[in-house]
Design a protein around this motif. Structure first.
Motif, mmCIF file in Angstrom:
data_model
loop_
_atom_site.group_PDB
_atom_site.id
_atom_site.type_symbol
_atom_site.label_atom_id
_atom_site.label_comp_id
_atom_site.label_asym_id
_atom_site.label_seq_id
_atom_site.Cartn_x
_atom_site.Cartn_y
_atom_site.Cartn_z
ATOM 1 N N UNK A 294 -3.648 11.522 15.103
ATOM 2 C CA UNK A 294 -4.986 11.094 15.514
ATOM 3 C C UNK A 294 -5.673 10.318 14.396
ATOM 4 N N UNK A 295 -5.456 10.756 13.158
ATOM 5 C CA UNK A 295 -6.050 10.068 12.017
ATOM 6 C C UNK A 295 -5.495 8.650 11.878
ATOM 7 N N UNK A 296 -4.192 8.519 11.999
ATOM 8 C CA UNK A 296 -3.545 7.214 11.803
ATOM 9 C C UNK A 296 -3.816 6.273 12.963
ATOM 10 N N UNK B 274 0.846 -1.188 0.000
ATOM 11 C CA UNK B 274 0.000 0.000 0.000
ATOM 12 C C UNK B 274 0.886 1.244 0.000
ATOM 13 N N UNK B 275 0.387 2.304 -0.598
ATOM 14 C CA UNK B 275 1.161 3.546 -0.698
ATOM 15 C C UNK B 275 0.237 4.724 -0.436
ATOM 16 N N UNK B 276 0.738 5.700 0.324
ATOM 17 C CA UNK B 276 -0.064 6.880 0.625
ATOM 18 C C UNK B 276 0.781 8.126 0.741
ATOM 19 N N UNK B 277 0.118 9.271 0.695
ATOM 20 C CA UNK B 277 0.794 10.550 0.819
ATOM 21 C C UNK B 277 0.377 11.279 2.082
ATOM 22 N N UNK C 148 -4.832 1.444 4.705
ATOM 23 C CA UNK C 148 -3.470 1.849 5.081
ATOM 24 C C UNK C 148 -3.394 2.128 6.574
ATOM 25 N N UNK C 149 -4.262 2.981 7.087
ATOM 26 C CA UNK C 149 -4.155 3.365 8.500
ATOM 27 C C UNK C 149 -4.569 2.229 9.431
ATOM 28 N N UNK D 229 -13.460 5.486 12.352
ATOM 29 C CA UNK D 229 -13.291 5.292 10.906
ATOM 30 C C UNK D 229 -12.958 6.600 10.205
ATOM 31 N N UNK D 230 -12.145 6.521 9.170
ATOM 32 C CA UNK D 230 -11.697 7.711 8.459
ATOM 33 C C UNK D 230 -12.863 8.506 7.911
#
Length: 222
Positions: free
Chosen positions: A179-181, A136-139, A208-209, A186-187
């Motif tokens: 906090x998000x990660x 998985x890849x994220x920014x 991802x998270x 839920x996102x």
């Protein structure tokens, strides 16, 4: 002797290897300065922006000491500070301190978290029980800094970038994205509440998270 011909200031008259290391990087703020340079060279003010409460004079002193110790280099023409290979070798030290902190009481995640601090902690807190073959890849866009993060069987790779180019991008401060990660909400709910900002493939972002956990587990050490 250092590359500048000076001996590092002796803090401990002790032959222990740990004491020798602390003679080089044992001053207050020193390892956190290294943390701020772990992913990319920075100018003075950007280094300072990642260190809540440090004064300009103290930062100047720490940068000078770390330069004399061979931990950082300074490009005087561009005004950039960067880690030497010896300095980059301190990443496992920072990660080990994060691991140890997970089993100690008193951590307050409401205190200031820099972008670099979050990215290092994510490398430590990537779930070990993730399915093999996960890719998985994220920014991550913090405004003044941005990163691309890639999860694979070998762990988490983080690269500093000018602008993330990834299936999804999470945007905010270090504290907001921590906090998000690490949060349990839920996102999609965090976005609707205005506590998280994200763009792109939100399903991929949630996957991802979900692979990060900051639960304190004594079995993580040893």
């Amino acid at each position: 002797m250092t590359e500048h011909g000076k001996s590092p200031r002796l803090r401990y008259d002790d032959g222990c290897l740990a004491a020798h290391a602390l003679n080089l990087i044992g001053d207050r703020w020193a390892l956190l300065v290294v943390r701020e340079l772990m992913f990319a060279p920075k100018r003075f003010q950007m280094v300072r922006a990642g260190l809540s409460g440090i004064t300009a004079s103290v930062l100047t002193g720490r940068l000078g000491q770390l330069r004399e110790a061979g931990v950082i280099a300074h490009d005087e023409r561009l005004g950039l500070y960067s880690l030497t290979p010896m300095g980059r070798g301190l990443l496992p030290v920072l990660e080990a301190l994060c691991e140890w902190a997970l089993i100690t009481p008193g951590h307050d995640p409401r205190r200031f978290i820099s972008p670099s601090a979050l990215m290092i902690s994510m490398g430590v807190n990537l779930r070990r029980d993730r399915p093999p073959g996960t890719e998985l890849r994220g920014g991550f866009d913090f405004g003044s800094e941005a990163f691309e993060a890639r999860i694979s069987d070998s762990g988490l790779r983080v690269d500093a970038v000018q602008q993330p180019n990834a299936p999804f991008i999470l945007t905010g401060t270090g504290n907001a994205l921590a906090f998000t990660v690490y949060g349990q909400t839920p996102l999609s709910e965090m976005i609707s509440q205005g506590t998280a900002q994200a763009s792109g493939d939100l399903i991929a972002a949630q996957l991802f998270i979900d692979l990060f956990s900051i639960a304190r587990d004594p079995a993580r050490i040893g």
